[in-house]
Design a protein around this motif. Sequence first.
Motif, PDB file in Angstrom:
ATOM      1  N   SER A  55      10.327 -10.703  -3.197  1.00 39.14           N
ATOM      2  CA  SER A  55      10.158  -9.250  -3.176  1.00 39.14           C
ATOM      3  C   SER A  55      11.065  -8.590  -4.208  1.00 39.14           C
ATOM      4  CB  SER A  55      10.496  -8.703  -1.792  1.00 39.14           C
ATOM      5  OG  SER A  55      11.877  -8.854  -1.523  1.00 39.14           O
ATOM      6  N   LEU A 114       1.156  -9.692  -4.215  1.00 40.06           N
ATOM      7  CA  LEU A 114       0.894  -8.674  -3.206  1.00 40.06           C
ATOM      8  C   LEU A 114      -0.420  -7.949  -3.492  1.00 40.06           C
ATOM      9  CD1 LEU A 114       1.860  -7.117  -0.721  1.00 40.06           C
ATOM     10  CD2 LEU A 114       3.097  -5.592  -2.257  1.00 40.06           C
ATOM     11  N   LYS A 118      -3.528  -7.621  -0.962  1.00 40.02           N
ATOM     12  CA  LYS A 118      -4.086  -6.324  -0.561  1.00 40.02           C
ATOM     13  C   LYS A 118      -5.586  -6.235  -0.800  1.00 40.02           C
ATOM     14  CE  LYS A 118      -0.130  -3.219  -0.916  1.00 40.02           C
ATOM     15  NZ  LYS A 118       0.564  -2.235  -1.779  1.00 40.02           N
ATOM     16  N   LEU A 128       2.749  -7.353   6.036  1.00 37.10           N
ATOM     17  CA  LEU A 128       3.076  -7.140   4.631  1.00 37.10           C
ATOM     18  C   LEU A 128       2.229  -6.019   4.033  1.00 37.10           C
ATOM     19  CD1 LEU A 128       4.900  -8.705   2.592  1.00 37.10           C
ATOM     20  CD2 LEU A 128       2.868  -9.935   1.894  1.00 37.10           C
ATOM     21  N   VAL A 129       0.942  -6.032   4.385  1.00 41.84           N
ATOM     22  CA  VAL A 129       0.003  -5.053   3.855  1.00 41.84           C
ATOM     23  C   VAL A 129       0.187  -3.711   4.550  1.00 41.84           C
ATOM     24  CG1 VAL A 129      -2.443  -4.504   3.587  1.00 41.84           C
ATOM     25  CG2 VAL A 129      -1.657  -6.871   3.337  1.00 41.84           C
ATOM     26  N   ARG A 130       0.555  -3.779   5.812  1.00 40.05           N
ATOM     27  CA  ARG A 130       0.711  -2.548   6.585  1.00 40.05           C
ATOM     28  C   ARG A 130       2.025  -1.861   6.259  1.00 40.05           C
ATOM     29  NH1 ARG A 130      -2.925  -1.623  10.028  1.00 40.05           N
ATOM     30  NH2 ARG A 130      -4.548  -3.147  10.500  1.00 40.05           N
ATOM     31  N   ARG A 131       2.580  -2.229   5.154  1.00 37.78           N
ATOM     32  CA  ARG A 131       3.755  -1.562   4.611  1.00 37.78           C
ATOM     33  C   ARG A 131       4.989  -1.695   5.482  1.00 37.78           C
ATOM     34  NH1 ARG A 131       5.325   1.777   1.434  1.00 37.78           N
ATOM     35  NH2 ARG A 131       4.371   2.405  -0.512  1.00 37.78           N
ATOM     36  N   SER A 132       5.045  -2.818   6.127  1.00 43.07           N
ATOM     37  CA  SER A 132       6.241  -3.058   6.896  1.00 43.07           C
ATOM     38  C   SER A 132       7.304  -3.660   5.997  1.00 43.07           C
ATOM     39  CB  SER A 132       5.933  -4.010   8.041  1.00 43.07           C
ATOM     40  OG  SER A 132       7.124  -4.494   8.596  1.00 43.07           O
ATOM     41  N   ARG A 133       8.544  -3.310   6.278  1.00 42.44           N
ATOM     42  CA  ARG A 133       9.629  -3.882   5.494  1.00 42.44           C
ATOM     43  C   ARG A 133      10.207  -5.101   6.195  1.00 42.44           C
ATOM     44  NH1 ARG A 133      13.691   0.674   4.913  1.00 42.44           N
ATOM     45  NH2 ARG A 133      13.170   0.805   7.100  1.00 42.44           N
TER      46      ARG A 133
END
Length: 155
Positions: A55, A114, A118, A128-133
């Motif tokens: 990342s 990524l 997506k 990962l796609v759901r914008r979680s950190r």
Amino acid sequence: MNYWLIKTEPGCFSLDLLKKRPDMTEHWDGVRNFQARNFLRDSIKVGDMALFYHSNIAEPAVVGIVDIVRAGYPDFTALDPNGEHFDPKASPANPIWYMVDVRFRAELPKPVSLADIKENPLLADMPLVRRSRLSVQPVSAVEWQVIMSMGRLTA
DNA sequence: GCCAACGTTGGC
DNA sequence: GCCAACGTTGGC
């Protein structure tokens, strides 16, 4: 046997570094998020495998896979006052934070970025796609297979 | 380097 | 226990 995804910044812990030491294990430490901690402490087991994700770089991507060779145990880096990951609330009796040991297993012939992830509807539910950190996250068997195939890695 | 998302902290 | 302030993550 379960599948996971673990994130690292290649600047501090890259797949290359692991690859250079295929016979050694490395501590995957420094996680300071409770949800991720719970996975490390309670859920990840020896024999599980994890996608290794880089990342915070120009093209974030899954670059390889690692074996979990030791399940959750106290992250001693939280106890070192001079360390980057020091947490004054942690103690030997109450370590708070946990880590696992990993070993290099394979590099993806074609890293799965990524952007690629997506674009694939089969992977739309990944945290990962759901914008979680979240830095440790579960991966389903289907998601695993899809990423193996996108990465041209055959078992 | 910017900034949105979001987890954590702490005052009340 | 609410919620504003703050810090961190991480994509872009």
